[in-house]
Write a protein that holds these residues in place. Structure first.
Motif, short mmCIF file in Angstrom:
data_model
loop_
_atom_site.label_atom_id
_atom_site.label_comp_id
_atom_site.label_asym_id
_atom_site.label_seq_id
_atom_site.Cartn_x
_atom_site.Cartn_y
_atom_site.Cartn_z
N MET A 1 -23.14 -10.80 -12.46
CA MET A 1 -23.11 -12.26 -12.42
C MET A 1 -24.30 -12.80 -11.60
O MET A 1 -24.43 -12.51 -10.42
N ASN A 2 -25.14 -13.61 -12.25
CA ASN A 2 -26.33 -14.18 -11.62
C ASN A 2 -26.23 -15.70 -11.67
O ASN A 2 -26.35 -16.29 -12.74
N PRO A 3 -26.00 -16.37 -10.53
CA PRO A 3 -25.79 -17.82 -10.55
C PRO A 3 -26.98 -18.60 -11.07
O PRO A 3 -26.81 -19.70 -11.62
N SER A 4 -28.18 -18.07 -10.93
CA SER A 4 -29.37 -18.81 -11.40
C SER A 4 -29.47 -18.81 -12.92
O SER A 4 -30.28 -19.56 -13.47
N GLU A 5 -28.67 -17.98 -13.60
CA GLU A 5 -28.72 -17.90 -15.05
C GLU A 5 -27.58 -18.64 -15.73
O GLU A 5 -27.54 -18.69 -16.97
N PHE A 6 -26.66 -19.21 -14.96
CA PHE A 6 -25.58 -19.97 -15.59
C PHE A 6 -26.17 -21.19 -16.30
O PHE A 6 -26.93 -21.95 -15.71
N ALA A 7 -25.77 -21.37 -17.55
CA ALA A 7 -26.37 -22.44 -18.36
C ALA A 7 -25.66 -23.76 -18.22
O ALA A 7 -26.21 -24.81 -18.57
N SER A 8 -24.41 -23.76 -17.74
CA SER A 8 -23.65 -24.99 -17.66
C SER A 8 -22.61 -24.88 -16.56
O SER A 8 -22.32 -23.80 -16.05
N ILE A 9 -22.03 -26.03 -16.19
CA ILE A 9 -20.97 -26.03 -15.20
C ILE A 9 -19.75 -25.27 -15.71
O ILE A 9 -19.09 -24.54 -14.96
N GLU B 1 -16.05 -20.46 -15.40
CA GLU B 1 -15.53 -19.28 -16.09
C GLU B 1 -15.90 -18.02 -15.32
O GLU B 1 -15.09 -17.09 -15.18
N ALA B 2 -17.14 -17.98 -14.79
CA ALA B 2 -17.57 -16.83 -14.00
C ALA B 2 -16.78 -16.72 -12.70
O ALA B 2 -16.37 -15.63 -12.28
N TYR B 3 -16.54 -17.87 -12.04
CA TYR B 3 -15.78 -17.84 -10.79
C TYR B 3 -14.37 -17.31 -11.00
O TYR B 3 -13.84 -16.57 -10.16
N GLU B 4 -13.75 -17.69 -12.13
CA GLU B 4 -12.40 -17.21 -12.41
C GLU B 4 -12.38 -15.69 -12.51
O GLU B 4 -11.46 -15.03 -12.02
N TYR C 1 -27.73 -27.97 -13.16
CA TYR C 1 -27.36 -26.93 -12.20
C TYR C 1 -28.63 -26.25 -11.73
O TYR C 1 -29.27 -25.50 -12.47
N LYS C 2 -29.05 -26.53 -10.48
CA LYS C 2 -30.37 -26.12 -10.00
C LYS C 2 -30.27 -24.99 -8.98
O LYS C 2 -29.50 -25.05 -8.03
N ASP C 3 -31.08 -23.95 -9.20
CA ASP C 3 -31.27 -22.91 -8.19
C ASP C 3 -29.98 -22.17 -7.86
O ASP C 3 -29.85 -21.55 -6.82
#
Length: 397
Positions: A17-25, A30-33, A379-381
């Motif tokens: 899981m890479n937070p800088s690659e998440f495309a949307s909120i 979904e990743a946090y779950e 969603y920045k950085d």
């Protein structure tokens, strides 16, 4: 003996899981779950860090500044150990409290009472610009400019372009490699005013900052610029995001609007709920000062730990129906304004700005309705979540 000790330690599992690659909120949540299934997981992304996503572990970490340090490597990724620290946010005791006390003077109860009429006037002035059109973008036309004008009024800034502050602060999370450059540019927007106050002080807050002493000396030009960044990122971007969340969720629920306008306590509850549900900062980072355990798993010394506020705010172990907007839910602390000693000093101003903006907007445009059921976020950085647009229509006035 050492091998036996090492084998007895429970090592966190790896995740991609890479937070800088998440495309949307939506992808974030979904990743946090998925991540909440384990108390801590290691990722190689962004220089390497440990995900901490459950409410209990995040709450323990924010209360333990000795183990989880904001100052060793800062709170953003990728870590930059040699970069100058942002005042208060990236400091620990005693420097942290000295800087935070200076910030809090601008947001004292007395100062906010005096500021409220100006906030009402600002909200009305912004609405005047689009009231006759019958339509507006509540982010671009209202939620973006209002906090900038509010914080400038709170600290006494008079001769700086609001549009320039918006533009530069918007760059803060977009380019990690330019972070220090953007910090100095943002703070530098008011440096001339600060230096003018140093030469000819008045009785306003900006004069106090220009002539304040920390650690027994006045701040130099670079330190003054970095100090002001706290107002134009935490004091601007955060309120834009939380006000956008409040308007988005409440305007979809006409049944709530009357209660929010008539009951100050219920409006306050709605503000906290909107901030919990869509916090402006999804995470900040800490560095472990010593080897420690998180949720029974061992994290080594000098490791970067990602305290995921947005995930903790939707932990189903703490909040019933965590993905729903429900101002009537039992009040529980959330991390929308951070936590522990790093709880946001500007939270009282943000709450006042949101309450004032909501009341003025709905009193002027009583039939305002959203044009869409969705709100897009930038969603920045891997950290900042800022609404992009929120179109609405109403009867022209």
């Amino acid at each position: 003996m050492v091998d036996q000790e090492q084998s007895a330690k429970a090592i966190p599992p790896e995740t991609s899981m890479n937070p800088s690659e998440f495309a949307s909120i939506d992808e974030c949540y979904e990743a946090y779950e998925e991540l909440r299934k384990c108390p801590v997981q290691h990722a190689d992304a962004m220089g390497g860090f440990y995900w901490v996503t459950r409410y209990g572990e995040v709450a323990s970490a924010v209360r333990d500044g000795k183990t989880f340090s904001s100052s060793l490597k800062g709170v953003l990724l990728p870590a930059d150990p040699d970069a100058p620290r942002i005042f208060a946010l990236e400091q620990e005791a005693p420097e942290h409290m000295a800087a935070k006390r200076l910030y809090m003077e601008a947001f004292s109860p007395k100062a906010l009472v005096a500021l409220e009429p100006r906030l009402v006037a600002i909200a009305n002035e912004l609405i005047d610009k689009f009231a006759a059109k019958g339509e507006c973008d509540l982010i671009a036309d209202f939620a973006h400019p209002l906090p900038v004008l509010g914080v400038c009024s709170a600290i006494g800034v008079k001769h700086v372009s609001v549009e320039r502050i918006k533009t530069v602060s918007g760059e803060f999370g977009k380019s990690p490699e330019r972070r220090q450059e953007v910090i100095m540019e943002l703070g530098g927007l008011v440096l001339e005013e600060l230096l003018r106050r140093r030469a000819e002080p008045s009785d306003d807050y900006l004069s106090k900052i220009a002539n304040a002493e920390l650690n027994g000396r006045k701040l130099d030009d670079g330190e003054l610029a970095r100090f002001m960044v706290g107002f134009f990122t935490a004091g601007h971007e955060t309120t834009t995001s939380t006000l956008g969340s409040l308007l988005f969720h409440s305007l979809k629920r006409p049944d709530l609007i009357k209660r929010m306008l008539e009951d100050k306590a219920f409006l306050s509850a709605a503000i906290e709920e909107a901030t919990r549900l869509n916090p402006p900062f999804h995470a900040f980072h800490r560095t472990t000062a010593t080897e420690t355990e998180i949720g029974g798993l061992t994290v080594p010394q000098d490791a970067t730990v990602r305290l995921c506020y947005a995930s903790a705010n939707r932990d189903p172990e703490v909040y019933d129906r965590p993905d729903e907007f429900d101002p009537d839910r039992p009040a529980k602390p959330h991390f929308g304004f951070g936590g522990g000693r790093h709880f946001c000093a500007g939270a009282p101003l943000a709450r006042l700005e949101m309450a004032t903006a909501f009341r003025v907007l709905l009193s002027r445009l009583s039939d305002i309705r959203l044009s869409s059921d969705e709100m897009e976020y930038n969603y920045k950085d891997g950290v900042f979540a800022t609404p992009v647009s929120l179109k609405a229509t109403f009867t022209p006035t």
